[in-house]
Scaffold this active site. Structure first.
Site, PDB file in Angstrom:
ATOM      1  N   PRO A 290      41.820  53.720  62.462  1.00  0.00           N
ATOM      2  CA  PRO A 290      40.981  54.675  61.728  1.00  0.00           C
ATOM      3  C   PRO A 290      39.484  54.464  61.830  1.00  0.00           C
ATOM      4  O   PRO A 290      38.720  55.225  61.255  1.00  0.00           O
ATOM      5  CB  PRO A 290      41.444  54.478  60.279  1.00  0.00           C
ATOM      6  CG  PRO A 290      41.846  53.052  60.208  1.00  0.00           C
ATOM      7  CD  PRO A 290      42.448  52.741  61.550  1.00  0.00           C
ATOM      8  N   GLU A 320      29.608  45.840  66.322  1.00  0.00           N
ATOM      9  CA  GLU A 320      30.653  44.920  65.880  1.00  0.00           C
ATOM     10  C   GLU A 320      30.276  43.462  66.127  1.00  0.00           C
ATOM     11  O   GLU A 320      30.532  42.594  65.291  1.00  0.00           O
ATOM     12  CB  GLU A 320      31.988  45.259  66.559  1.00  0.00           C
ATOM     13  CG  GLU A 320      32.485  46.676  66.320  1.00  0.00           C
ATOM     14  CD  GLU A 320      32.519  47.085  64.862  1.00  0.00           C
ATOM     15  OE1 GLU A 320      32.695  46.217  63.991  1.00  0.00           O
ATOM     16  OE2 GLU A 320      32.360  48.289  64.590  1.00  0.00           O
ATOM     17  N   HIS A 323      27.951  42.016  63.581  1.00  0.00           N
ATOM     18  CA  HIS A 323      28.611  41.584  62.345  1.00  0.00           C
ATOM     19  C   HIS A 323      28.907  40.076  62.351  1.00  0.00           C
ATOM     20  O   HIS A 323      29.142  39.496  61.286  1.00  0.00           O
ATOM     21  CB  HIS A 323      29.921  42.347  62.149  1.00  0.00           C
ATOM     22  CG  HIS A 323      29.783  43.605  61.364  1.00  0.00           C
ATOM     23  ND1 HIS A 323      29.267  43.643  60.084  1.00  0.00           N
ATOM     24  CD2 HIS A 323      30.118  44.892  61.668  1.00  0.00           C
ATOM     25  CE1 HIS A 323      29.284  44.878  59.635  1.00  0.00           C
ATOM     26  NE2 HIS A 323      29.786  45.662  60.576  1.00  0.00           N
ATOM     27  N   GLU A 342      26.758  46.376  56.229  1.00  0.00           N
ATOM     28  CA  GLU A 342      26.626  47.469  57.187  1.00  0.00           C
ATOM     29  C   GLU A 342      25.179  47.911  57.403  1.00  0.00           C
ATOM     30  O   GLU A 342      24.813  48.308  58.509  1.00  0.00           O
ATOM     31  CB  GLU A 342      27.491  48.661  56.744  1.00  0.00           C
ATOM     32  CG  GLU A 342      28.977  48.357  56.711  1.00  0.00           C
ATOM     33  CD  GLU A 342      29.549  47.969  58.077  1.00  0.00           C
ATOM     34  OE1 GLU A 342      28.831  48.058  59.097  1.00  0.00           O
ATOM     35  OE2 GLU A 342      30.728  47.569  58.123  1.00  0.00           O
ATOM     36  N   ASP A 400      37.358  52.675  48.510  1.00  0.00           N
ATOM     37  CA  ASP A 400      37.550  53.562  49.661  1.00  0.00           C
ATOM     38  C   ASP A 400      36.976  54.950  49.399  1.00  0.00           C
ATOM     39  O   ASP A 400      36.559  55.648  50.328  1.00  0.00           O
ATOM     40  CB  ASP A 400      39.041  53.704  49.985  1.00  0.00           C
ATOM     41  CG  ASP A 400      39.539  52.572  50.873  1.00  0.00           C
ATOM     42  OD1 ASP A 400      38.706  51.832  51.415  1.00  0.00           O
ATOM     43  OD2 ASP A 400      40.762  52.428  50.999  1.00  0.00           O
ATOM     44  N   TYR A 408      25.622  52.282  55.851  1.00  0.00           N
ATOM     45  CA  TYR A 408      25.141  51.995  57.195  1.00  0.00           C
ATOM     46  C   TYR A 408      23.726  52.543  57.403  1.00  0.00           C
ATOM     47  O   TYR A 408      22.800  51.801  57.744  1.00  0.00           O
ATOM     48  CB  TYR A 408      26.061  52.635  58.242  1.00  0.00           C
ATOM     49  CG  TYR A 408      27.479  52.165  58.266  1.00  0.00           C
ATOM     50  CD1 TYR A 408      27.953  51.376  59.307  1.00  0.00           C
ATOM     51  CD2 TYR A 408      28.386  52.537  57.279  1.00  0.00           C
ATOM     52  CE1 TYR A 408      29.278  50.962  59.372  1.00  0.00           C
ATOM     53  CE2 TYR A 408      29.707  52.125  57.316  1.00  0.00           C
ATOM     54  CZ  TYR A 408      30.145  51.338  58.365  1.00  0.00           C
ATOM     55  OH  TYR A 408      31.455  50.931  58.412  1.00  0.00           O
TER      56      TYR A 408
END
Length: 667
Positions: A290, A320, A323, A342, A400, A408
């Protein structure tokens, strides 16, 4: 404040190291085994330890080698079931306790998905990619295929909070190759299983070690028909990198990522601090994954939608791997401070773009991201709390529901604004955005390095970051004045669809895209499309990201007439392009006027695309694509959106499934 999404008592007793022993039963669709926790007591007279669990069968528990009772509480809709385990009496601060839990997962767990063979992959896996209350375990196997979120409290019995970091070892029996977010001990990644055992038939024990403490959401496991190819190792670097995926995708995935990944990682090291995890591998997952990517320690999960064949979407890898410092290293204490992960990662990802390419490329990324931010802020107009950068969640509230591009993009803009404020104080005579001047980042990047060095391995709150920021510059009065000039409340807690400060960006890489969008806007008065001077050559020299900006700019104008939408789709091949980023934006343009003939026709095509009835047989499970497309279809034809989703519902990851149900007003 304790984590509002966890029922564990990690303030009183905490896991520091966990030994996992698992056996993967693909026939019964369960994981069976044990988790042995090495606990440290953090308060006086602690009489129990509470673990976060979900849909587990607890078989037995040993405390310091002795059988003990336990109490598994009723399931909370969001937080799962709290497992209470009594501890020996008289424990004092600093005492070590060993708790071993024998358990198995449930085949019907909402966090463990088994993908079916007909979904188009030999990889069946279950994966987590959510930093909130769903854990990170991915379990995959070859045929039938599975990809469903496997939360850490669905399999690993941890305190489900990023406030706690653990080291771990794992021993996993499986007939198919197993990956974990750790360093593989045996068998060798690029060799056959030991003793000549046959993959898919014979059981092999895979062992891993994660010596760097990580939050529980970074614990991940994958199993399936997975092959590996290493990337060339850079001179002088001790870490290694490579790609894992199904054999059918290995050549394409290696080509897409091999050229840039090690170079990205080395550059990040040079401007922040050394990479700590030893291995940086990537796994390309099935299409129901997802997210664009998930930064599991040592093993980044990636969506197959990045395999465009032109490397235009490899920037997701930059995000990524960044991170590894911002999130995996310096971690948010709980979901209220998710932006620290983020926002920092997005900001630094774009700093890297400047070093690898140019300042214009950095700004171009902001232009693309700010379109997503604008849409997200508008989406939450009826829930303005989720427009904030720092969100105060109630106990048991589902974070969620707040997941979007806001942490972000708003976070990245906030950090960029701080850098600008510093430099505008130093270069007040400049009229151009000051951070764009040569050497501007020299003011901010030394602070960034100190920030990471100070908090690496820790979980922090926004106030911890702010206090450190002020402390770092305390001897420089001009910087303190700059910080005092920032409207902290507006940035952190402000609501609405506008940022507190409008930042300026270099639009040079967007000039052609903007001009082409203006030409199409000007053409709306022409009823005969054969008289228009558009051609296939209009897109020559534009990369995928520039075409995305062209379509996003079109969305800032009133909806185009249907004849122009049809003409554009045919001329540029926008409705058939394999680039999902372009396809998504085109459907945004096509569905902009829900009552138009173009919207009616393209709603059907968009629905077929997102559920895999477009000839590929592959759903678009990445929420960046499936959610806005379903929302757009819903505005055009509610029945069509509902019917298409329900037809393919079980092919979507549980997180995506539940959020789409909310988008379509089905729950």
């Amino acid at each position: 404040m304790s984590d509002p999404t966890s029922q564990s008592n990690y303030d009183n007793v905490v896991s520091e190291h966990v030994e996992f022993e698992w056996s993967l039963d693909f026939g019964r669709r369960i994981i069976k085994g044990s988790a042995t926790h090495h606990l440290t007591v953090k308060a006086e007279n602690v009489n129990e330890v509470i673990f976060d669990t979900n849909d587990l069968t607890i078989e037995s528990i040993l405390t310091d080698g002795k059988q003990t009772s336990f109490d598994l509480k009723p399931k909370h809709e969001v937080m799962g079931s709290a497992l209470h385990v009594p501890l020996p009496p008289g424990l004092t601060n600093g005492t070590k306790v060993r708790v071993q839990i024998q358990y198995q997962t449930s085949p019907s767990s909402t966090a463990l998905q088994w993908l079916e063979k007909e979904e188009g992959s030999s990889l069946i896996c279950s994966a987590n990619a959510n930093q909130f209350i769903h854990g990170p375990l991915l379990l995959c196997k070859a045929s039938p295929r599975s990809l469903r979120n496997l939360s850490q409290h669905d399999i690993s019995l941890l305190s489900d909070t990023p406030s706690v970091k653990i080291t771990y070892t794992a021993s996993v029996k499986s007939t198919l190759p197993v990956l974990l977010s750790a360093i593989r001990i045996s068998p060798a990644a690029n060799g056959p299983p030991h003793n000549g055992k046959v993959i898919g038939r014979d059981e092999v024990v895979y062992t891993y070690n994660q010596p760097v403490p990580v939050p529980s959401y970074l614990l991940a496991i994958a199993a399936g028909n997975i092959h590996f190819r290493p990337f060339p190792q850079l001179p002088g670097k001790t870490w290694t990198s490579g790609i894992w995926t199904e054999p059918e995708l290995l050549d394409a995935a290696f080509w897409e990522f091999s050229e840039d990944t090690a170079k990205f990682l080395a550059k990040e090291e040079s401007i922040v601090t050394p990479y700590r995890f030893g291995v940086y591998d990537m796994l390309v997952l099935p299409p129901s994954f997802p997210y664009g990517g998930m930064e599991n320690a040592c093993l980044t999960f990636l969506t197959p939608t990045l395999l465009t064949g032109d490397r235009t979407l490899v920037d997701v890898v930059v995000h990524e791997l960044t991170h590894s410092w911002f999130g995996n290293g310096v971690t948010h204490a709980n979901a209220s401070h998710f932006w620290l992960n983020e926002g920092w990662t997005t900001y630094m990802e774009r700093v890297l773009q400047q070093f690898l390419h140019s300042p214009a490329h950095r700004d171009f990324s902001y232009l693309i991201g700010n379109e997503a931010l604008k849409d997200a802020l508008k989406e939450y107009e009826d829930r303005p709390k989720y427009q904030r950068l720092q969100i105060s969640f109630e106990k048991g509230e589902d974070p969620d529901d707040a997941y979007s591009s806001i942490p972000y993009e708003k976070g990245a803009n906030f950090l960029l604004h701080i850098g600008n404020v510093f430099l505008s104080r130093l270069h007040s005579q400049l009229t151009a955005p000051p951070e764009r001047t040569l050497g501007g980042l020299d003011v901010f990047l030394p602070y960034v390095k100190d920030y990471v060095s100070t908090f690496n391995g820790k979980s922090i709150r926004t106030e911890d970051w702010k206090e450190h920021l002020y402390g770092y510059f305390r001897s420089q009065p001009d910087k303190i004045k700059a910080l005092d000039s920032i409207d902290w409340n507006a940035w952190l807690f402000g609501e609405g669809t506008q940022l507190p400060v409008t930042l300026e960006f270099d639009t040079s890489l967007a000039t052609r895209a903007y001009a082409l969008a203006k030409r199409w806007d000007d053409a709306r008065s022409t009823s005969d499309t054969s008289r228009l001077d558009f051609s296939q050559n209009d897109l020559d020299g534009l990369n995928g990201n520039q075409i995305v900006v062209f379509l996003e700019k079109l969305l800032s104008y009133p909806p185009l007439p249907s004849d122009l939408v049809f003409h554009m789709a045919t001329l540029y091949g926008l409705s058939t392009t394999p680039n999902a980023e372009i396809r998504l934006r085109f459907y945004g343009v096509a569905l902009q006027d829900p009552a138009s003939p173009a919207a009616k026709e393209f709603a059907v095509q968009a629905a077929n695309w997102v559920i895999g009835e477009d000839g590929t047989g592959l759903i678009k499970g990445r929420m960046k694509f499936c959610r806005p497309v379903f929302r757009g279809i819903y505005q055009v034809d509610k029945d069509l959106a509902t019917q298409k989703f329900l037809k393919a519902k079980m092919s979507f990851h549980p997180i995506a499934r539940r959020l789409i149900e909310k988008d379509l007003k089905l729950v």
